[in-house]
Design an enzyme around this catalytic site. Structure first.
Site, short mmCIF file in Angstrom:
data_model
loop_
_atom_site.label_atom_id
_atom_site.label_comp_id
_atom_site.label_asym_id
_atom_site.label_seq_id
_atom_site.Cartn_x
_atom_site.Cartn_y
_atom_site.Cartn_z
N GLU A 165 0.64 -1.70 0.00
CA GLU A 165 0.29 -0.13 -0.47
C GLU A 165 0.85 1.24 0.27
O GLU A 165 0.50 2.15 0.88
CB GLU A 165 -1.24 0.11 0.93
CG GLU A 165 -1.85 -1.17 0.94
CD GLU A 165 -2.73 -0.99 2.25
OE1 GLU A 165 -2.96 0.10 2.86
OE2 GLU A 165 -3.86 -1.83 1.71
N GLU A 366 -5.26 -8.76 0.50
CA GLU A 366 -6.24 -8.28 1.77
C GLU A 366 -7.88 -7.68 1.07
O GLU A 366 -7.92 -7.46 0.14
CB GLU A 366 -5.47 -7.10 2.22
CG GLU A 366 -4.11 -7.09 3.00
CD GLU A 366 -3.20 -5.83 3.62
OE1 GLU A 366 -4.56 -5.54 4.15
OE2 GLU A 366 -2.34 -5.48 3.68
C1 BG6 Z 1 -4.40 -2.03 5.06
C2 BG6 Z 1 -3.14 -2.63 5.53
O1 BG6 Z 1 -4.51 -0.60 4.99
O2 BG6 Z 1 -5.86 -2.21 5.68
C3 BG6 Z 1 -3.02 -3.42 6.69
O3 BG6 Z 1 -2.29 -3.15 4.76
C4 BG6 Z 1 -4.19 -3.05 7.73
O4 BG6 Z 1 -2.01 -2.80 7.18
C5 BG6 Z 1 -5.48 -2.92 6.75
O5 BG6 Z 1 -3.67 -3.26 9.25
C6 BG6 Z 1 -6.66 -3.17 8.12
O6 BG6 Z 1 -6.95 -1.41 8.21
P1 BG6 Z 1 -6.59 -1.21 9.89
O7 BG6 Z 1 -6.81 0.24 9.87
O8 BG6 Z 1 -8.24 -1.50 9.63
O9 BG6 Z 1 -5.89 -2.24 10.21
#
Ligand code: BG6
Length: 468
Positions: A165, A366
């Site tokens: 990201e 993800e």
């Molecule tokens: C993504 C990241 O943006 O989202 C992760 O690569 C992150 O590191 C995930 O944990 C979820 O976002 P958040 O802010 O809820 O942890």
């Protein structure tokens, strides 16, 4: 698009799950690890720091065994730069190498393909002290670090992702604890990261044949708020900056024209040194890994609107930039407990647009739902809401495959509970519950959530059976 018959998920599809080093490992001061920016940042008062996290550092065998029990074909995780090179550009720490050798070997022993991210928000603190990505020497440090990883682990790890990201580090670096500065500073850093990525890709191809490498941005469809052509244009500009800047570079080796023009207009264009253009042109991805949680909606935001609202061009272009665009709520989408809009169909749009632009194999690294979970007295976690979210998104992945896109894996966030970037341990994403709270470490015992058993069934049926 309607399909008379849906295409099945491909054979050998990488069903799996995802984590990042600083959010899951803990052992922050063990095994010779140096501090990263995540270890030294100020965390919000009501959330845990990252010292223990889910203690994967000590539980990795047990955790990988649980991944295998779910049927994982792949595990996407990141390597902590500061475990391998504690100062970022100095001596190699053999204890760190040993740790990841053990993790990789354990995955392979369990029949799980390790998919490695080189850098996930955790720049070595020692490099940050020397101006981090603003300093071009960080490019050299990154390329050396990547070469060490390819050299030490490339005999067993085929799939590599460069930078997780990068677009979010640019758009919301202050929230992630990665970097802050003026818009020009931020896009100069971004330029250096793009150079570092291009150099790492080139080295990977030239010196380590057989390995495959790609970027890992967060990509999402951007909707115009209305069909007013001005809103449509605003959405296009925002998408160029949010999405295509990163993928045009990783695939074609050039800046997206619209994004670069925008940066010039707002006095934030990166300064190129001699040779940068050629370096960027050489770096080519073999596949695209991307993260998707939600879509974005944008409207045209005139200078007059900004003045009337006393709005500012406060350098946070993720919110909006007068004269161009601003993000607004979608209006017809449900939101999660933590305020994120849920848009499974948007994922199909995102995949289709990406595939028609780039024609490279795609992997989702993800996607998931962050929510509070409750452990019942009999050790159960009834997370129907998570099953619901994942089910709807997997359906859309299959529809996108049926539309013609080449998708070779789905690794939702997260394989196991871990610490959110800025909302603590209470915001859980995993299939496996880790018994701790933000400020009470309890026993860190692992429990299988209902989603664990559901996902096992999904994998066993290669995505045919999504029923609860
Ligand atoms: C993504 C990241 O943006 O989202 C992760 O690569 C992150 O590191 C995930 O944990 C979820 O976002 P958040 O802010 O809820 O942890």
């Amino acid at each position: 698009m309607f399909h008379k018959e849906m295409k099945p998920f491909p054979e050998n599809f990488f069903w799996g799950g995802s984590t990042s080093a600083y959010q899951v490992e803990g052992g922050a001061n063990e095994g010779g690890k140096g501090p990263s920016v995540q270890d030294i940042k100020e965390v919000p008062e009501d959330t845990s720091d990252f010292t223990v996290a889910s203690d994967f550092y000590h539980h990795y065998k047990e955790d990988i065994a649980l991944f295998a029990e779910m049927g994982f074909k792949a595990y996407r995780f990141s390597i902590a730069w500061t475990r391998i090179i504690p100062t970022g550009d100095g001596e190699i720490n053999e204890e760190g190498i040993d740790f990841y050798n053990a993790v990789i070997d354990e995955c392979l022993r369990q029949g799980i393909e390790p998919i490695v991210t080189v850098y996930h928000f955790d720049l070595p603190a020692a490099l940050a002290e020397k101006d981090g990505w603003r300093n071009r020497e960080t490019i050299e440090a990154f390329v050396r670090y990547c070469d060490i990883l390819f050299d030490r682990f490339g005999d067993r790890v085929t799939y590599w992702q460069t930078i997780n990201e990068q677009n979010m580090m640019t758009l919301v670096g202050a929230v992630l604890g990665t970097s802050t500065g003026t818009l020009q500073d931020i896009y100069q850093e971004n330029h250096h990261m793009l150079l570092a990525q291009a150099r790492a890709m080139t080295s990977c191809h030239e010196n380590f044949p057989g390995l495959k490498i790609g970027p890992a941005p967060n990509i999402s469809v951007v909707y115009p708020k209305t069909n007013d052509p001005k809103d449509v244009l605003a959405a296009e500009t925002f998408s160029a900056l949010r999405n295509w800047l990163y993928l045009d570079m990783a695939v074609y080796g050039v800046y997206n024209a619209q994004a670069l023009t925008f940066l010039k207009e707002v006095d934030a264009a990166p300064v190129f040194e001699e040779g940068d253009k050629e370096t960027l042109a050489k770096g080519k991805a073999d596949f695209i890994a991307f993260n998707y949680y939600s879509s974005a909606t944008v409207e045209f935001y005139s200078k007059e609107m900004a003045e009337k609202e006393n709005g500012s061009s406060d350098q946070q272009i993720v919110r909006g930039y007068p004269g161009f665009f601003r993000q607004v709520p979608h209006g017809n989408l449900e939101t999660t407990e933590f305020g994120w809009e849920v848009d499974p169909v948007g994922m199909r749009n995102t995949i289709n647009e990406m595939y028609s632009r780039y024609r490279l194999p795609l992997i989702i690294t993800e996607n998931g739902l962050g929510q509070r979970d409750t452990l019942s007295a009999d050790g159960k976690i009834h997370d129907d809401y998570r099953i619901d979210y994942l089910q709807k998104h997997i359906e859309q992945v299959q529809l996108a495959i049926s539309d013609g896109a080449e998708v070779f894996g789905y690794c939702p966030w997260s394989a196991i509970d871990l610490i959110s970037t800025h909302e603590g341990f209470r915001k859980r994403y995993g299939f496996i519950f880790v018994d701790r709270e933000d400020f009470d470490l309890k026993d860190l015992k692992r429990y299988r959530k209902d989603s664990f058993y559901w996902y096992k069934k999904v994998i066993e049926s290669n995505g045919k059976d999504l029923s609860k």
